[in-house]
Design an enzyme around this catalytic site. Structure first.
Site, short mmCIF file in Angstrom:
data_model
loop_
_atom_site.label_atom_id
_atom_site.label_comp_id
_atom_site.label_asym_id
_atom_site.label_seq_id
_atom_site.Cartn_x
_atom_site.Cartn_y
_atom_site.Cartn_z
N ASP A 138 40.36 29.30 27.18
CA ASP A 138 39.50 30.18 28.01
C ASP A 138 38.69 30.98 27.01
OD1 ASP A 138 38.12 30.82 30.35
OD2 ASP A 138 39.87 32.41 30.92
N TYR A 140 35.14 33.65 26.59
CA TYR A 140 34.89 34.99 27.08
C TYR A 140 33.40 35.06 26.65
CZ TYR A 140 35.97 40.38 27.44
OH TYR A 140 36.23 41.46 27.87
N HIS A 145 29.90 40.44 30.96
CA HIS A 145 31.30 40.61 31.25
C HIS A 145 31.84 41.59 30.36
CE1 HIS A 145 35.39 39.68 32.90
NE2 HIS A 145 35.61 39.12 31.80
N ARG A 154 36.96 51.31 26.95
CA ARG A 154 36.49 51.99 25.80
C ARG A 154 34.80 52.50 26.26
NH1 ARG A 154 38.45 47.35 24.30
NH2 ARG A 154 36.22 46.65 24.06
N GLU A 210 38.67 35.25 38.44
CA GLU A 210 37.49 35.22 37.63
C GLU A 210 36.78 34.04 37.96
OE1 GLU A 210 39.00 35.82 33.46
OE2 GLU A 210 39.11 37.77 33.84
N GLU A 212 34.45 30.95 36.90
CA GLU A 212 34.30 30.46 35.53
C GLU A 212 33.77 28.96 35.73
OE1 GLU A 212 37.18 31.11 32.54
OE2 GLU A 212 37.58 33.21 33.21
N ASP A 244 39.99 31.58 37.16
CA ASP A 244 41.05 32.12 36.21
C ASP A 244 41.79 33.45 36.95
OD1 ASP A 244 42.59 32.74 34.07
OD2 ASP A 244 41.00 33.90 32.95
N ARG A 248 45.56 42.10 36.65
CA ARG A 248 44.88 43.24 35.70
C ARG A 248 45.96 44.32 35.31
NH1 ARG A 248 40.84 40.27 33.98
NH2 ARG A 248 39.43 39.77 35.75
N GLN A 251 48.08 42.47 32.71
CA GLN A 251 47.31 42.67 31.51
C GLN A 251 47.06 43.68 30.59
OE1 GLN A 251 43.22 40.79 32.39
NE2 GLN A 251 42.55 40.48 30.49
N TYR A 255 48.21 42.97 26.83
CA TYR A 255 47.18 42.33 26.04
C TYR A 255 47.11 42.73 24.75
CZ TYR A 255 43.21 45.69 25.71
OH TYR A 255 42.49 47.00 25.23
N LYS A 264 47.89 35.66 33.05
CA LYS A 264 46.72 34.54 33.31
C LYS A 264 47.52 33.40 33.75
CE LYS A 264 43.09 36.81 31.84
NZ LYS A 264 41.57 36.91 32.31
N THR A 268 45.94 28.65 37.40
CA THR A 268 44.54 28.74 37.20
C THR A 268 43.99 27.70 38.01
OG1 THR A 268 44.46 29.28 34.84
CG2 THR A 268 42.39 28.34 35.31
N THR A 371 34.76 34.60 32.45
CA THR A 371 33.98 35.27 33.68
C THR A 371 32.20 35.13 33.65
OG1 THR A 371 35.84 36.63 33.86
CG2 THR A 371 33.89 37.06 35.25
N GLU A 385 35.23 44.38 37.62
CA GLU A 385 33.88 44.74 37.40
C GLU A 385 33.20 45.15 38.72
OE1 GLU A 385 31.15 42.09 34.86
OE2 GLU A 385 32.92 40.85 35.05
#
Ligand code: MN
Length: 437
Positions: A138, A140, A145, A154, A210, A212, A244, A248, A251, A255, A264, A268, A371, A385
């Site tokens: 998968d 990104y 996204h 961040r 997600e 995709e 996907d 969260r 994750q 992560y 994840k 799927t 995503t 999001e």
């Protein structure tokens, strides 16, 4: 050449399958996507089919009715296999020959006497995974996204410095890929709430989808032999929709430093029909235009063909229906709509990067885009999001609020391509209902 427009794309073609001639459907005669099915409730060996209107053309039965005779024997054999791996592994030319034969076979003038034997209603069929998927990766590839998600974690440094150079990906789990319609059990895992100093093991409270696009590897490459960007599309069989599913809260805790894992790998979902690159030829468009201050991709990821035609204009949508909406006979609510044109990296760049270290890709491997989120309001491809990590809940028509998915919620992905002068082609749906932990 998979970008070529030919007689199979002619918008005036009509089929003897009446339902394929309606306006604005997903499976007109210009589409011809491949899938794997069997009669619902039976234990039959699975067979390859082609979606046409609300019917499936059974390729095994076509073979036995001697309707594929003109094709090379190897190709005929691939059509009678229990999954698409063999067909996926064949060269673009072979696939093109099959597309032309199927288009001819389904044309209005060509109605065969064996019609009853070679067609099955989609409503009588169980659609299964189209291939034996050996590996799943998968990516990104949406910069929107990546930026939106980065901002949540961040705020002052949303996009990491490698993003504009490296098509980022993680290795997903192939064993838990399921076909559309499979219920998804809410996963449990380690979750550390901000107010606690240590994690606990409990059901995810931040379950997300997600949106995709997936693409299946066609002919593979030998270990140690990279695929060059100019040739990359010759190694892509076709595309499907991918959900996907993502926990969260699990994750966020797991992560670092190696990326997503159990958040994840619990499930799927993929849509059952694979649209070939040939079917998508009329909808090709330039690759994403980078900001003038952005670096150019490194040479191994650059080709003029890919810059000019590496994009695909696919409209993508997410819909939701809660149990209350279902009880009150409400239609699903559309949560978002975006376009696959907004992706920072092309399919060719993702595939090229994947094989650039000599890693061998195999027919039937699944690569997914990550995503799909766009720059516009309402084009965000996941709840993380859309709700800003749950701080701005969405209101459903019943008055219910959603930060993340609740038990019983059904998520439906849809995708289609439209362009003046051509018939619309669609992906059908990718559905899943959340079950309690
Ligand atoms: Mn993803």
């Amino acid at each position: 050449m998979s970008h070529s427009i030919d007689a199979t794309h002619n918008p005036n073609l009509r089929s003897w399958v009446e339902s394929a001639n309606q306006q604005n459907i997903d499976f007109p005669i210009q589409n011809l996507p491949f899938g794997v099915f069997r009669t619902q409730g039976s234990a039959e060996t699975t067979r390859i089919g082609v979606a046409i209107g609300d019917k499936i053309l059974d390729l095994s039965r076509c073979y036995h009715a001697q309707l594929l005779q003109e094709l090379p024997e190897q190709l005929q054999a691939a059509c009678t296999a229990p999954n698409l791996n063999l067909l996926m592994g064949m060269e673009t030319q072979a696939r093109l020959a099959l597309r032309h034969r199927l288009s001819e076979l389904l044309r209005y003038e060509q109605q065969p006497s064996s019609e009853r034997e070679i067609l099955i209603s989609m409503s009588d069929a169980e659609l299964l995974l189209p291939a034996n998927i050996g590996d799943y990766t998968d990516f990104y590839a949406s910069i929107f996204h990546a930026t939106n998600v980065g901002k949540l974690f961040r705020p002052d440094n949303p996009l990491l410095p490698n993003y504009k150079y490296v098509p980022i990906a993680y290795h997903g789990r192939a064993s838990s890929i399921v076909p559309s319609g499979t219920s998804i059990k809410r996963p449990s895992g380690q979750i550390k709430k901000p107010e606690n100093s240590a994690p606990s093991f409990s059901p995810s409270q931040m379950l997300d989808y997600e949106l995709e696009v997936g693409f299946f590897v066609g002919a593979g490459n030998q270990l140690g032999q990279p695929i060059y960007v100019d040739k990359a599309e010759e190694h892509i069989f076709g595309l499907c929709l991918v959900n996907d599913w993502s926990a969260r809260d699990i994750q966020a805790w797991e992560y670092q430093p190696l990326g997503p894992f159990l958040s994840k790998s619990f499930a799927t979902t993929i849509s059952p029909w694979i649209l070939t690159l040939e079917a998508l030829a009329p909808f090709r468009c330039p690759a994403f235009r980078r900001h003038q201050d952005d670096p150019q991709p490194l040479p191994y990821l650059c080709s003029s063909l890919d810059t000019n035609l590496g994009g695909i204009d696919i409209t993508l949508e997410v819909w939701i229906r809660s149990p209350q909406m279902q009880e009150q006979d409400m239609q699903p609510l559309r949560l978002s709509r975006g376009s696959f044109q907004s992706m920072y990296w092309t399919l060719a760049q993702m595939l090229t990067h994947h094989s650039s270290n000599g890693c061998n890709l195999r027919s039937g491997d699944l690569l997914a885009s990550g995503t799909v989120s766009g720059a516009e309001e309402g084009s965000q491809g996941c709840l993380l999001e859309m709700t800003q990590r749950g701080s701005q809940p969405i209101e459903l028509p019943t008055g219910e609020a959603r930060k993340f998915l609740s038990d019983g919620d059904e998520v439906i992905l849809r995708g289609y391509c439209e362009k003046a002068g051509y018939n619309r082609v669609g992906f059908g749906e990718c559905r899943g209902v959340i079950l309690a932990a």
